[in-house]
Design a protein around this motif. Structure first.
Motif, PDB file in Angstrom:
ATOM      1  N   LEU A 271       0.813  -1.215   0.000  1.00  0.00           N
ATOM      2  CA  LEU A 271       0.000   0.000   0.000  1.00  0.00           C
ATOM      3  C   LEU A 271       0.846   1.264   0.000  1.00  0.00           C
ATOM      4  O   LEU A 271       0.332   2.345  -0.299  1.00  0.00           O
ATOM      5  CB  LEU A 271      -0.935  -0.005   1.220  1.00  0.00           C
ATOM      6  N   SER A 272       2.124   1.141   0.348  1.00  0.00           N
ATOM      7  CA  SER A 272       2.977   2.328   0.340  1.00  0.00           C
ATOM      8  C   SER A 272       3.208   2.859  -1.072  1.00  0.00           C
ATOM      9  O   SER A 272       3.564   4.020  -1.253  1.00  0.00           O
ATOM     10  CB  SER A 272       4.324   1.998   0.994  1.00  0.00           C
ATOM     11  N   GLY A 273       2.996   1.997  -2.075  1.00  0.00           N
ATOM     12  CA  GLY A 273       3.155   2.450  -3.451  1.00  0.00           C
ATOM     13  C   GLY A 273       2.001   3.294  -3.959  1.00  0.00           C
ATOM     14  O   GLY A 273       2.079   3.879  -5.032  1.00  0.00           O
ATOM     15  N   ILE A 274       0.902   3.341  -3.189  1.00  0.00           N
ATOM     16  CA  ILE A 274      -0.248   4.160  -3.573  1.00  0.00           C
ATOM     17  C   ILE A 274      -0.094   5.521  -2.911  1.00  0.00           C
ATOM     18  O   ILE A 274      -0.373   5.693  -1.721  1.00  0.00           O
ATOM     19  CB  ILE A 274      -1.565   3.487  -3.144  1.00  0.00           C
ATOM     20  N   SER A 275       0.389   6.497  -3.649  1.00  0.00           N
ATOM     21  CA  SER A 275       0.673   7.817  -3.099  1.00  0.00           C
ATOM     22  C   SER A 275      -0.574   8.697  -3.132  1.00  0.00           C
ATOM     23  O   SER A 275      -1.595   8.359  -3.736  1.00  0.00           O
ATOM     24  CB  SER A 275       1.796   8.482  -3.891  1.00  0.00           C
ATOM     25  N   LEU A 276      -0.455   9.860  -2.480  1.00  0.00           N
ATOM     26  CA  LEU A 276      -1.563  10.821  -2.461  1.00  0.00           C
ATOM     27  C   LEU A 276      -1.845  11.351  -3.860  1.00  0.00           C
ATOM     28  O   LEU A 276      -3.007  11.531  -4.242  1.00  0.00           O
ATOM     29  CB  LEU A 276      -1.231  11.967  -1.500  1.00  0.00           C
ATOM     30  N   PHE A 281      -5.270  11.867  -8.628  1.00  0.00           N
ATOM     31  CA  PHE A 281      -5.444  11.717 -10.075  1.00  0.00           C
ATOM     32  C   PHE A 281      -6.505  10.664 -10.392  1.00  0.00           C
ATOM     33  O   PHE A 281      -7.285  10.817 -11.333  1.00  0.00           O
ATOM     34  CB  PHE A 281      -4.117  11.341 -10.733  1.00  0.00           C
ATOM     35  N   SER A 282      -6.549   9.601  -9.591  1.00  0.00           N
ATOM     36  CA  SER A 282      -7.566   8.572  -9.807  1.00  0.00           C
ATOM     37  C   SER A 282      -8.962   9.132  -9.591  1.00  0.00           C
ATOM     38  O   SER A 282      -9.880   8.886 -10.384  1.00  0.00           O
ATOM     39  CB  SER A 282      -7.317   7.386  -8.866  1.00  0.00           C
ATOM     40  N   LEU A 283      -9.140   9.900  -8.525  1.00  0.00           N
ATOM     41  CA  LEU A 283     -10.442  10.518  -8.264  1.00  0.00           C
ATOM     42  C   LEU A 283     -10.804  11.514  -9.366  1.00  0.00           C
ATOM     43  O   LEU A 283     -11.965  11.614  -9.765  1.00  0.00           O
ATOM     44  CB  LEU A 283     -10.425  11.207  -6.900  1.00  0.00           C
ATOM     45  N   ALA A 284      -9.801  12.266  -9.844  1.00  0.00           N
ATOM     46  CA  ALA A 284     -10.063  13.231 -10.911  1.00  0.00           C
ATOM     47  C   ALA A 284     -10.492  12.528 -12.193  1.00  0.00           C
ATOM     48  O   ALA A 284     -11.457  12.941 -12.852  1.00  0.00           O
ATOM     49  CB  ALA A 284      -8.817  14.082 -11.162  1.00  0.00           C
ATOM     50  N   PHE A 285      -9.783  11.443 -12.562  1.00  0.00           N
ATOM     51  CA  PHE A 285     -10.164  10.677 -13.748  1.00  0.00           C
ATOM     52  C   PHE A 285     -11.556  10.074 -13.580  1.00  0.00           C
ATOM     53  O   PHE A 285     -12.356  10.046 -14.526  1.00  0.00           O
ATOM     54  CB  PHE A 285      -9.143   9.571 -14.013  1.00  0.00           C
ATOM     55  N   PHE A 286     -11.833   9.587 -12.369  1.00  0.00           N
ATOM     56  CA  PHE A 286     -13.140   8.991 -12.124  1.00  0.00           C
ATOM     57  C   PHE A 286     -14.247  10.035 -12.282  1.00  0.00           C
ATOM     58  O   PHE A 286     -15.263   9.785 -12.947  1.00  0.00           O
ATOM     59  CB  PHE A 286     -13.176   8.400 -10.713  1.00  0.00           C
ATOM     60  N   PHE A 287     -14.063  11.199 -11.709  1.00  0.00           N
ATOM     61  CA  PHE A 287     -15.095  12.240 -11.776  1.00  0.00           C
ATOM     62  C   PHE A 287     -15.272  12.736 -13.202  1.00  0.00           C
ATOM     63  O   PHE A 287     -16.407  12.832 -13.704  1.00  0.00           O
ATOM     64  CB  PHE A 287     -14.709  13.395 -10.851  1.00  0.00           C
ATOM     65  N   VAL A 288     -14.166  13.051 -13.873  1.00  0.00           N
ATOM     66  CA  VAL A 288     -14.264  13.580 -15.243  1.00  0.00           C
ATOM     67  C   VAL A 288     -14.833  12.525 -16.187  1.00  0.00           C
ATOM     68  O   VAL A 288     -15.667  12.823 -17.058  1.00  0.00           O
ATOM     69  CB  VAL A 288     -12.874  14.058 -15.722  1.00  0.00           C
ATOM     70  N   GLY A 289     -14.415  11.276 -16.003  1.00  0.00           N
ATOM     71  CA  GLY A 289     -14.902  10.218 -16.884  1.00  0.00           C
ATOM     72  C   GLY A 289     -16.396   9.982 -16.755  1.00  0.00           C
ATOM     73  O   GLY A 289     -17.127   9.964 -17.750  1.00  0.00           O
TER      74      GLY A 289
END
Length: 323
Positions: A271-276, A281-289
């Protein structure tokens, strides 16, 4: 704003009480529960295979017993007949007979209705036992034997190029990133299919039933569009909040279990590889998509002449989402 708020409340509360939205929310949770239950049952039914060993060599017997682990357990028997009787009583899953004269030879009798025997592991154990047997005959010491079969250590480091620099990345970090990308893609596709169809249904139904003309006499098209869009987005936010609460509650529940069924899976996740930045960016892609496809669904829904054409109108959006 008041008229847009009326449209927002009408779309939000009507779909919030509908069985369709309830299934949209519960469907992924039910599938996750089913897959989690199957994974848990697979771990529960993974029992230790018991193998009866018959040999005249004490060294082979001790080596095989020392090689027992959670997957396979080796039990010594004085004769093949005794081992077969134990297998007939379903106390053993297999009988391994080892002969050392003139050369080492092994034969395995495996029970078809018993626990599976890992023959690759068994052959590795036999090779190790045979090596010790030969070393004892050649009067090699333990140090000499270890030096003979010592394998040079190979250190592997995974790196990625970031702005012209090499950055170390572990295999677990790469797996975690791939897992997050896969989950994000599945969520976007699921939300697109669900809410894009819901948005097109909202507009196409009103237009097909000729209610649209009456509505537009009391409200502007912009207020109606944004009211419906905000209502759909609010439903998406509620669903994400429910998933967040369920995930948090499930994680706390699993921590309290004496034997966590997901512990073996979590050991392969870093889980340390999942940065802020990755999460943002994931949330931004999810919202825009999801927002983009919802708007496209609203546009295609406004093109239909009746309710029966809604499925045909949203098909290009679904195909685009699959691509």
């Amino acid at each position: 704003m008041k008229k847009m708020d009326v449209i927002f409340r009408q779309v939000f509360f009507k779909n919030l009480k509908s069985k369709t939205w309830l299934w949209i929310v519960l469907g992924p949770l039910v599938l996750a529960a089913v897959f989690g239950g199957v994974f848990w049952l697979m771990n529960q039914t993974n029992q230790t295979s018991k193998i009866g060993v018959v040999t005249s060599s004490p060294a082979l017997t001790s080596t095989l017993k020392a090689s027992s682990d959670a997957d396979q357990r080796y039990i010594s028997y004085s004769s093949t007949a005794a081992a077969k009787r134990a297998m007939a009583d379903e106390d053993l899953d297999g009988v391994l007979t080892i002969s050392t004269q003139p050369t080492t030879h092994a034969s395995l009798i495996e029970r078809t209705d018993g626990n599976g025997i890992n023959q690759t592991q068994l052959q590795s154990v036999l090779a190790q036992a045979h090596t010790k047997e030969v070393a004892a005959q050649l009067k090699l010491s333990t140090t000499q034997l270890q030096g003979l079969f010592a394998t040079p250590q190979l250190a592997t480091t995974s790196v990625s190029v970031d702005k012209g620099k090499l950055v170390s990345r572990s295999a677990k970090t790469q797996k975690s990133g791939a897992m997050v990308g896969f989950i994000l893609g599945m969520l976007i596709y699921t939300f697109v299919i669900s809410y894009a169809s819901m948005m097109a249904q909202e507009i196409g139904t009103e237009k097909g039933s000729r209610i649209e003309e009456s509505i537009l006499t009391a409200i502007t098209p912009q207020a109606q569009f944004f009211g419906k869009l905000l209502g759909i987005l609010a439903l998406m936010a509620v669903q994400m909040a429910i998933y967040g609460v369920v995930t948090l509650a499930g994680g706390l529940l699993l921590q309290r279990l004496p034997k966590n069924p997901l512990s073996s899976l979590m050991t392969n996740i870093d889980l340390s590889g999942i940065s802020l930045n990755m999460l943002l960016f994931s949330l931004a892609f999810f919202f825009v998509g999801t927002l983009t496809y919802t708007v496209l669904a609203a546009l295609t829904g406004s093109l239909v002449a009746n309710q029966e054409q809604i499925g045909q109108a949203t098909t290009p959006i679904v195909m685009l989402g699959m691509l």
